[in-house]
Design an enzyme around this catalytic site. Structure first.
Site, mmCIF file in Angstrom:
data_model
loop_
_atom_site.group_PDB
_atom_site.id
_atom_site.type_symbol
_atom_site.label_atom_id
_atom_site.label_comp_id
_atom_site.label_asym_id
_atom_site.label_seq_id
_atom_site.Cartn_x
_atom_site.Cartn_y
_atom_site.Cartn_z
ATOM 1 C CG HIS A 1 -2.074 0.891 1.095
ATOM 2 N ND1 HIS A 1 -2.020 2.255 1.271
ATOM 3 C CD2 HIS A 1 -3.348 0.611 0.727
ATOM 4 C CE1 HIS A 1 -3.222 2.759 1.036
ATOM 5 N NE2 HIS A 1 -4.048 1.789 0.702
ATOM 6 C CD GLU B 1 -8.870 -3.785 -2.800
ATOM 7 O OE1 GLU B 1 -8.886 -2.622 -3.206
ATOM 8 O OE2 GLU B 1 -9.903 -4.391 -2.441
HETATM 9 C C1 SDX Z 1 -6.291 -0.247 -2.993
HETATM 10 O O1 SDX Z 1 -4.515 4.307 -2.279
HETATM 11 C C2 SDX Z 1 -5.457 3.649 -1.635
HETATM 12 O O2 SDX Z 1 -5.831 4.018 -0.542
HETATM 13 C C3 SDX Z 1 -6.010 2.440 -2.341
HETATM 14 C C4 SDX Z 1 -7.003 1.637 -1.531
HETATM 15 C C5 SDX Z 1 -8.278 2.392 -1.320
HETATM 16 O O3 SDX Z 1 -8.993 2.073 -0.376
HETATM 17 O O4 SDX Z 1 -8.589 3.260 -2.192
HETATM 18 O O5 SDX Z 1 -6.435 1.278 -0.278
HETATM 19 C C6 SDX Z 1 -7.431 0.362 -2.271
HETATM 20 O O6 SDX Z 1 -6.127 0.069 -4.125
HETATM 21 C C7 SDX Z 1 -5.354 -1.161 -2.242
HETATM 22 C C8 SDX Z 1 -4.172 -1.663 -3.123
HETATM 23 C C9 SDX Z 1 -4.694 -2.756 -4.067
HETATM 24 N N1 SDX Z 1 -3.666 -3.109 -5.025
HETATM 25 C C10 SDX Z 1 -2.956 -4.262 -4.946
HETATM 26 O O7 SDX Z 1 -3.093 -5.089 -4.035
HETATM 27 C C11 SDX Z 1 -1.982 -4.471 -6.090
HETATM 28 C C12 SDX Z 1 -0.635 -4.911 -5.517
HETATM 29 N N2 SDX Z 1 -0.084 -3.810 -4.743
HETATM 30 C C13 SDX Z 1 1.003 -3.074 -5.401
HETATM 31 O O8 SDX Z 1 0.778 -2.854 -6.771
HETATM 32 C C14 SDX Z 1 1.437 -1.846 -4.617
HETATM 33 O O9 SDX Z 1 1.633 -2.230 -3.321
HETATM 34 C C15 SDX Z 1 0.582 -0.602 -4.626
HETATM 35 C C16 SDX Z 1 0.267 -0.143 -5.993
HETATM 36 C C17 SDX Z 1 -0.689 -0.828 -3.880
HETATM 37 C C18 SDX Z 1 1.375 0.495 -3.903
HETATM 38 O O10 SDX Z 1 2.489 0.663 -4.629
HETATM 39 P P1 SDX Z 1 3.553 1.856 -4.366
HETATM 40 O O11 SDX Z 1 3.376 2.498 -3.077
HETATM 41 O O12 SDX Z 1 3.548 2.745 -5.561
HETATM 42 O O13 SDX Z 1 4.847 1.023 -4.262
HETATM 43 P P2 SDX Z 1 5.653 0.579 -5.508
HETATM 44 O O14 SDX Z 1 4.746 -0.048 -6.557
HETATM 45 O O15 SDX Z 1 6.508 1.718 -5.913
HETATM 46 O O16 SDX Z 1 6.542 -0.590 -4.925
HETATM 47 C C19 SDX Z 1 7.606 -0.250 -4.066
HETATM 48 C C20 SDX Z 1 8.419 -1.511 -3.987
HETATM 49 C C21 SDX Z 1 8.702 -2.092 -5.341
HETATM 50 O O17 SDX Z 1 9.950 -2.792 -5.249
HETATM 51 P P3 SDX Z 1 11.209 -2.277 -6.133
HETATM 52 O O18 SDX Z 1 10.755 -2.398 -7.603
HETATM 53 O O19 SDX Z 1 11.440 -0.833 -5.729
HETATM 54 O O20 SDX Z 1 12.308 -3.233 -5.770
HETATM 55 O O21 SDX Z 1 7.690 -2.516 -3.279
HETATM 56 C C22 SDX Z 1 7.402 -3.582 -4.173
HETATM 57 C C23 SDX Z 1 7.628 -3.104 -5.577
HETATM 58 O O22 SDX Z 1 8.074 -4.179 -6.393
HETATM 59 N N3 SDX Z 1 5.998 -3.954 -3.977
HETATM 60 C C24 SDX Z 1 5.529 -5.169 -4.226
HETATM 61 C C25 SDX Z 1 4.171 -5.102 -3.919
HETATM 62 N N4 SDX Z 1 3.865 -3.862 -3.522
HETATM 63 C C26 SDX Z 1 5.002 -3.149 -3.576
HETATM 64 N N5 SDX Z 1 6.150 -6.284 -4.677
HETATM 65 C C27 SDX Z 1 5.351 -7.371 -4.816
HETATM 66 N N6 SDX Z 1 4.050 -7.401 -4.546
HETATM 67 C C28 SDX Z 1 3.415 -6.292 -4.105
HETATM 68 N N7 SDX Z 1 2.119 -6.327 -3.833
#
Ligand code: SDX
Length: 363
Positions: A253, A308
């Protein structure tokens, strides 16, 4: 001028609607803990709180129940429009189209609570009508004696749902009604800041929510669990994705750097409804392994279970099919989008950030 990718850490507005405390894992709606509201309050009551700043009194509760019930009937032209949309068009796109068609002169001008109720109340009817149309069945007659969430399940199933299922889904609706400046809410605020109408703001928000990084995640959680299928396949399946730097749906998140409080509340609901189910036991094991392996592959990233993951479990426990996961999220988050649209409309500032040009300059 330094670029903030994804606007991470950028504070775009002051808001009185909610507080998302990412460090302590707390979600506050107008001074109330969201988990406390979710235990006893209906979506209609929480919408009143988010839109008006206070919870309704007993007289107001009766009024809003009537207002929502009378706004849930689908006009004939919308039934014809929904029926004309080709079968292969997914439900989220059908909703986006139907909401667009709600637009009329009565939606011009600044967003209002009455407009918000007219959109929020009819969304479950749009979904149920489309489901029945595709199945060649007739949706049951709308009833005015059921709450918004109970009526949603009634429309889908044709029978009055159990109190346990209503409370489970009501808890989901209340917990996901509002979440600060998430991507879809920000989209709604940008549209409202141009003095456009509430329908346009909601359609923009639906488009943003649909993405798998945002509201599209619950379906991704379900697909992940279906693909893994058995305990012995958990670790190799997860390792393979993390080695390709793919995201695990239901984890991570932008704000929460500890467990999402909504995930904990929904896990409790899912345990009550499905603890004995093999699929739920697998889901719990997948969560354990995912968190362990995320710690191994992404040390220091503080990636936790998000709302989720257990939203998918609650949906499955109350019998919602995967294709209704994101549509159901739209039905709850419309409340937060409308609250922020109304708050944005009080400001006179057009939302218009800047960008730094890195392209070629003329000779
Ligand atoms: C919702 O914003 C909100 O409040 C949203 C929400 C709401 O109520 O509206 O809470 C609802 O959308 C919840 C999130 C649902 N999405 C997912 O579950 C999809 C998987 N999650 C990721 O895509 C990610 O965690 C995000 C998009 C939710 C947040 O991403 P960020 O903060 O932009 O972090 P990032 O993508 O830049 O990742 C930072 C690092 C990365 O590693 P590096 O490439 O820098 O080495 O953390 C890793 C990412 O690879 N990472 C993950 C991960 N989440 C972050 N790696 C694997 N699996 C994951 N789920």
């Amino acid at each position: 001028m330094s670029v903030k990718p994804g606007l991470e850490g950028v504070v775009a507005a002051e808001t009185k609607i909610s507080h998302v405390d990412g460090e302590r894992g707390r979600l506050i709606y107008r001074g109330h803990r969201a988990e406390d509201l979710a235990r006893t309050r209906s979506l209609e009551e929480v919408a009143f709180l988010l839109w008006n700043g206070v919870l309704p009194d007993s007289g107001e509760r009766e009024t809003i129940r009537r207002e929502w019930a009378s706004a849930r009937v689908l006009p004939g032209y919308l039934k014809d429009l929904i029926a004309a949309i080709p079968r292969e068009v997914e439900m989220t796109d059908v909703i986006r189209t139907a909401v667009s068609a709600l637009g009329s002169a009565s939606f011009e001008g600044p967003p209002t609570r009455e407009q918000a109720i007219r959109i929020a109340a009819v969304l479950p009817t749009i979904i149920a009508f489309r489901r029945h149309h595709l199945a060649g069945s007739e949706p049951p007659e709308a009833r005015s004696d059921l709450s918004h969430v109970a009526h949603y399940l009634y429309l889908l199933r044709g029978e009055v749902p159990s109190p346990a299922h209503v409370r489970a889904l009501e808890t989901y609706f209340v917990l996901t009604a509002e979440h600060g400046m998430n991507a879809s809410t920000f989209a709604a605020r940008v549209v409202t800041s141009t003095r456009s109408d509430l329908i346009s703001a909601i359609v923009a928000a639906i488009g943003a929510l649909k993405g798998p990084l945002h509201g599209g995640a619950p379906a991704g959680v379900e697909s992940m669990l279906d693909e893994i299928g058995a305990e012995e396949r958990i670790e190799p399946w997860i390792r393979k994705r993390l080695e390709r730097n793919e995201r695990l749906m239901g984890f991570g998140h932008r704000i929460y750097k500890t467990e999402d409080p909504r995930a904990a509340a929904l896990r409790e609901i899912a345990v009550r409804l499905a603890a004995g189910e093999p699929w739920f036991r697998l889901a719990v094991r997948v969560e354990e392994e995912a968190l362990r392996l995320l710690g191994e592959y992404k040390p220091g990233r503080r990636i936790h279970t998000n709302v989720e993951y257990y939203a998918a479990a609650v949906f499955r426990a109350v019998g919602l099919p995967k294709e209704l996961f994101t549509p159901t999220f739209i039905c709850s988050r419309i409340v937060g989008w409308a609250a922020h649209a109304m708050e944005q409309a009080e400001s006179n500032r057009l939302i218009r950030p800047d960008a730094v040009y890195i392209g070629p300059m003329p000779g």
